[in-house]
Motif scaffolding. Structure first.
Motif, short mmCIF file in Angstrom:
data_model
loop_
_atom_site.label_atom_id
_atom_site.label_comp_id
_atom_site.label_asym_id
_atom_site.label_seq_id
_atom_site.Cartn_x
_atom_site.Cartn_y
_atom_site.Cartn_z
N ALA A 160 1.76 6.10 8.10
CA ALA A 160 2.92 5.35 8.58
C ALA A 160 2.82 3.90 8.16
CB ALA A 160 3.01 5.46 10.10
N LEU A 161 1.63 3.34 8.31
CA LEU A 161 1.44 1.93 7.95
C LEU A 161 1.64 1.74 6.45
CD1 LEU A 161 0.66 -0.84 9.03
CD2 LEU A 161 -1.69 -0.32 8.39
N GLN A 162 1.10 2.71 5.68
CA GLN A 162 1.22 2.61 4.23
C GLN A 162 2.70 2.60 3.81
OE1 GLN A 162 0.05 6.04 1.82
NE2 GLN A 162 -1.44 4.70 0.82
N ALA A 163 3.46 3.54 4.37
CA ALA A 163 4.88 3.59 4.04
C ALA A 163 5.57 2.31 4.45
CB ALA A 163 5.54 4.79 4.73
N LEU A 230 4.89 8.44 -0.53
CA LEU A 230 5.73 9.59 -0.14
C LEU A 230 4.90 10.84 0.17
CD1 LEU A 230 8.45 10.79 0.39
CD2 LEU A 230 8.80 11.06 -2.04
N PRO A 231 3.97 11.25 -0.72
CA PRO A 231 3.11 12.38 -0.33
C PRO A 231 2.32 12.07 0.95
CG PRO A 231 2.93 11.98 -2.67
CD PRO A 231 3.74 10.87 -2.12
N GLY A 232 1.90 10.81 1.11
CA GLY A 232 1.18 10.45 2.33
C GLY A 232 2.04 10.64 3.57
N TYR A 301 5.55 15.88 -3.91
CA TYR A 301 5.41 15.42 -5.29
C TYR A 301 6.62 15.81 -6.12
CZ TYR A 301 0.69 13.56 -4.93
OH TYR A 301 -0.39 12.79 -4.61
N SER A 302 7.16 17.01 -5.85
CA SER A 302 8.33 17.39 -6.64
C SER A 302 9.53 16.54 -6.26
CB SER A 302 8.61 18.89 -6.48
OG SER A 302 9.60 19.11 -5.53
N ALA A 537 -2.74 4.09 -5.50
CA ALA A 537 -3.10 4.32 -4.11
C ALA A 537 -4.39 3.60 -3.75
CB ALA A 537 -3.23 5.81 -3.83
N SER A 538 -5.36 3.63 -4.68
CA SER A 538 -6.61 2.96 -4.34
C SER A 538 -6.46 1.45 -4.49
CB SER A 538 -7.75 3.48 -5.21
OG SER A 538 -7.48 3.25 -6.55
#
Lengths: 770, 115
Positions: A160-163, A230-232, A301-302, A537-538
């Motif tokens: 959530a934080l990442q998004a 998004l995948p996260g 991913y799609s 991501a990293s």
């Protein structure tokens, strides 16, 4: 004001949802769905007017001074997005009822979903860019709440934080872009910006504006290298993924690009930027998807890949490509929304998420199987489904692209091929073949879980079979609004034996081949795994860790708990800034000659100074306090000499009280000890003298400045007449500024309460004595 | 005379700050008092010094004659004096209370209880 009323209604319902969910029981989701459903019907009735080319506009003045008005405008794009948001939204509300049945925070989920719905509708229906930005940020915030719905899980909170950080960062870029574009165009209303298009394109600011808007859109719509959130975000419960991360929120970025294409588009920069980002995302998303075996991750991913397709279409910019992008967007919302809900229903019914461990479910859940297969076939791009029409248009668009058409077509066919594989894996494989054991005995989904995907899958077929009724009224005006010119996309299922059809067949055949050999292919694409491991991501992880380390590091240094270091930092910063300012201004500009002080004034001044110094260095407590009192009385005498008897009287009485207070407290405290070392004392002396010098300089500068006495004159003239008092200082305090004095009395009262509370023996001490 | 006042404000501030930088908690409060004086003198001087008459309307007049002391900074300082007394009273009681609870008058020992 119908649209506005509906929009407000959504927010009101969001506020009420937590309280009325429990009383409504199992019907809650169905009841809540009525509002967006009615909204969708209402928007549907506007379709003929919109198709005729006259947007429906409603204006509510908000902050007219800032040019901030809530102008709702339903044009082609607004209608298409509005229908998707309300339509899919209604289905998702029902689906959430089935998916989270009995969850203790179900009401909260409905509230967040409705809040998100309102925010998203605000984004697509406002004409004013500032208002749109506010709604845009609200979608980020509600998405944060929705992804972190299972707030007890660390992974959900992190995702959530990442998004939030990524879309929020993009939001900041967008805000700057909006402000630049608004000031350049002289209006914040997109509908009025077209007139100033030439000026915008010719301006030096065009490049930063286009880049900032693209940045905002790319972060929101998960374009490479911002795709990883998004995948996260799949940590969210499935209704959320189906709604936000397939059909609505991630399309906000696309909406933004489409909305501003008529203003910012048509340039080399715009087209290159969008085409490159879109094509890269399209291919990478599909390749990275193949590595996954978890249903929702595959779909995520799609989705990244599909968003890339749409951005690329907008980037190519030809009528064909733009129409294809809009049609594909429509088709994608239908089949991907359905597939997400099918995936959730499978998870709900079996407890298994890994596609390789799912099979033969058609026997246990036949209805869901039909739905899944239909949606998957649409995704694979097979006739007679909407996905087929979208893909055909897309291939035609790339084939006719003015530049790089060969490369773009090749990449699109490659992506389409992998998309077929993903469709087979997510929508068909779980239902066919040998029945595999699942964590719990498969049970068929109830009506709440089936309605959403069922209706969407049905629409995949129906819109393709009768496009003129169900699809054209939505996609036609939308692509017209994007192109800024009339547009009727060719939605027919059969175009004859075209090259696009051949490429489609190639993709389907290849996709089936990849599906059959997926084990080997997965190992093969593992070489791209580094994109996830050392990629953006990293970089995000490292950046976040660095930021946290910086924050805690500087807090440890600055907020170390020692008062004297706070004082030191504050004072030296202030002194430094005063020094720099003085230096920049070329020193003090003092008057030629000061009026000299009289001998007794010098004497009083010397008394104050000596008393202050004695108070500072005295070794005995009583000496220090006596000196302190002396300094205070000295200041009072100065007030008398310089025409301020009120100040003098107050100062004398306060000074007396202060000395008494000190002496009273002193009896309880130990005598002064010499704690600091000699070096410390010298250091402190240096700081103190520097600060004192700064103060002297400031007073000189301040008294050298000419100040207006307008207010004082007014007080002098009105004191007797208006305040019935001859002592002007008193009249100011008790009459003209009486409210301030009331505040002052309040402060004293609070201090008195504090003193009283502190003087009572604490419970802890009483216990200790007992 | 502005120079004299500027120097007085500076000396008061320096002495007050030196006291506040000591570790003894009582000296901290005494420093507060001196810095309060310094601030008042600063406002007083910045408002313009005049040895002439105070800001009181004479019995035979209806308005304040030009050249009188400026009433506005005086009103501000009056408020400041009273407020700083409120703060001081609170601080003194807080200090004596802290001494009771912590059993030490060294502010560095107080920092340890922060964490």
């Amino acid at each position: 004001m119908t649209v506005l009323a509906f929009l407000m209604g959504v927010f009101v319902l969001a506020a009420l949802a937590p309280w009325i969910t429990r009383p409504l029981g199992r019907a809650a989701g169905w009841v809540f769905a009525l509002l967006p459903a009615a909204f969708a019907v209402m928007l549907g009735t506007l379709a003929p007017q919109v198709a005729a080319g006259t947007p429906v506009r409603e204006t509510l003045e908000w902050v007219p001074q800032l040019g901030l008005s809530l102008t709702l405008s339903v044009d082609g794009l607004g209608l298409l997005f509005g229908m998707l948001i309300t339509g899919v939204g209604a289905l998702v509300l029902v689906y959430a009822q089935g998916y989270l049945e009995g969850h203790e925070h179900l009401g909260r989920m409905f509230s967040y979903l409705l809040m998100f719905m309102g925010a998203m509708l605000g984004v697509v229906l406002t004409d004013n860019l500032l208002a749109m930005f506010v709604f845009w940020e609200l979608t980020s915030i509600s998405s944060y709440l929705l992804i972190g719905f299972d707030h007890n899980r660390l992974k959900a909170r992190k995702a959530a934080l990442q998004a939030l950080l990524i879309t929020g960062g993009g939001g900041l870029a967008l805000l700057v872009g909006v402000l630049m574009l608004g000031s350049l165009a002289g209006t914040y209303n997109v509908s009025e910006m077209l007139a100033g298009k030439e000026g915008v394109l010719a301006s030096d600011l065009y490049v930063p504006i286009a880049a900032l808007f693209a940045l905002g859109a790319f972060t929101k719509s998960a374009q490479f290298p911002f795709h990883f959130w998004l995948p996260g975000a799949m940590e969210a419960p499935t209704p959320v993924s189906a709604y936000l991360h397939s059909s609505t929120m991630v399309k906000a970025g696309i909406y933004l690009l489409a909305r501003l294409s008529p203003v910012l588009g048509g340039t080399e920069l715009w087209e290159t930027m969008l085409t490159v980002a879109g094509a890269t995302t399209m291919v990478l998303g599909a390749v990275l998807a193949i590595r996954q075996t978890y249903l929702k991750k595959l779909l995520a991913y799609s989705t990244v890949s599909s968003l890339g397709i749409i951005v690329m279409g907008l980037g190519i910019g030809t009528p064909y490509a733009v129409e294809a992008a809009i049609v594909y967007l429509f088709a994608h919302a239908l089949f991907k929304g359905a597939l997400f809900m099918v995936a959730g229903a499978i998870d709900h019914g079996t407890g298994e998420r890994d596609v390789e461990r799912l099979g033969g479910l058609a026997r246990a859940m036949p209805a869901l199987a039909v739905v899944g297969v239909l949606a998957a076939l649409s995704m694979a791009g097979l006739p007679p489904l909407m996905g087929f029409i979208g893909k055909e248009l897309l291939l035609k668009g790339t084939l006719k692209a003015p530049e790089w058409s060969g490369v773009l077509t090749g990449l699109t066919v490659f992506t389409a091929l992998l998309t077929v594989t993903i469709a087979l894996l997510t929508g068909i494989k779980p239902f066919i073949g040998k029945t595999l054991p699942t964590p719990h005995e498969p049970h068929a989904p109830g009506p709440a879980l089936l309605l959403g995907p069922g209706l969407l899958a049905l629409l995949c077929v129906a819109t393709a079979l009768v496009p003129s009724v169900l699809a054209m009224p939505l996609v036609g005006p939308a692509s017209a609004a994007t192109l800024g010119a009339p547009s009727t996309p060719d939605l027919s299922l059969w175009h004859g034996w075209t090259l696009a059809l051949g490429l489609s067949a190639l993709a389907v055949a290849g996709g089936c081949g990849v599906y059959a050999l997926r084990g080997a292919v997965r190992r093969g694409v593992e070489v791209f795994g580094w994109i996830d491991r050392v990629g953006p991501a990293s970089a995000y992880e490292i950046g976040l860790k660095g930021l946290n380390a910086l924050a805690s590091g500087q807090t440890r240094v600055l907020q170390n708990g020692y008062l004297r270091s706070y004082l030191f930092i504050t004072i030296s910063t202030a002194a430094g800034m005063v020094g720099v300012t003085l230096w920049l201004r070329g020193g003090l500009n003092l008057p030629e000659r000061w009026e000299p002080a009289l001998w007794y004034e010098y004497a009083i001044g010397a008394l104050i100074a000596v008393a202050a110094v004695v108070a500072a260095v005295a070794r005995a407590r009583l000496t220090a306090i006596a000196a302190l009192g002396l300094a205070g009385y000295g200041v009072s005498v100065m007030f008398v000499v310089f025409g301020a008897p009120d100040l003098a009287m107050t100062q004398i009485s306060i000074e007396t009280l202060t000395v008494i207070l000190f002496v009273l407290v002193l009896l309880r405290l130990p005598d002064f000890r010499s704690i600091s070392s000699r070096t410390q004392k010298i250091r402190d002396l240096f700081i103190a003298v520097t600060a004192g010098a700064m103060m002297t300089v400031l007073v000189l500068v301040a008294s050298g400045a000419t100040s207006s006495r307008a207010m004082s004159t007014w007080f002098g003239e009105n004191s007797l007449e208006g305040g019935h008092g001859r002592n002007v200082v008193n009249v100011i305090l008790v009459d003209f500024r009486a409210i301030d004095t009331l505040g002052e009395i309040t402060v004293l009262a609070i201090a008195a309460i504090g003193v009283f509370a502190l003087l009572r023996p604490s419970r802890m001490l009483r216990k200790g004595r007992a | 005379m502005e120079l004299l006042f500027a120097i007085i404000a500076g000396v008061l501030f320096a002495a007050g700050l030196y006291l506040m930088l000591r570790r003894s908690i009582l000296k901290l409060v005494m420093g507060l008092v001196l810095i309060g004086h310094s601030a008042n003198i600063t406002i007083f001087t910045a408002g313009g010094l005049t040895r002439a008459r105070s800001a009181i309307i004479a019995p035979d007049a209806t308005t304040l004659p030009a050249g009188s002391a400026d009433p506005l900074p005086q009103a501000l300082i009056l408020t400041a004096i009273v407020i700083s007394f409120g703060v001081l009273a609170f601080a003194i009681v807080l200090v004596s209370r802290a001494w009771q609870e912590v059993g030490n008058d060294d502010t560095d020992q107080f920092a340890e209880t922060d964490r």
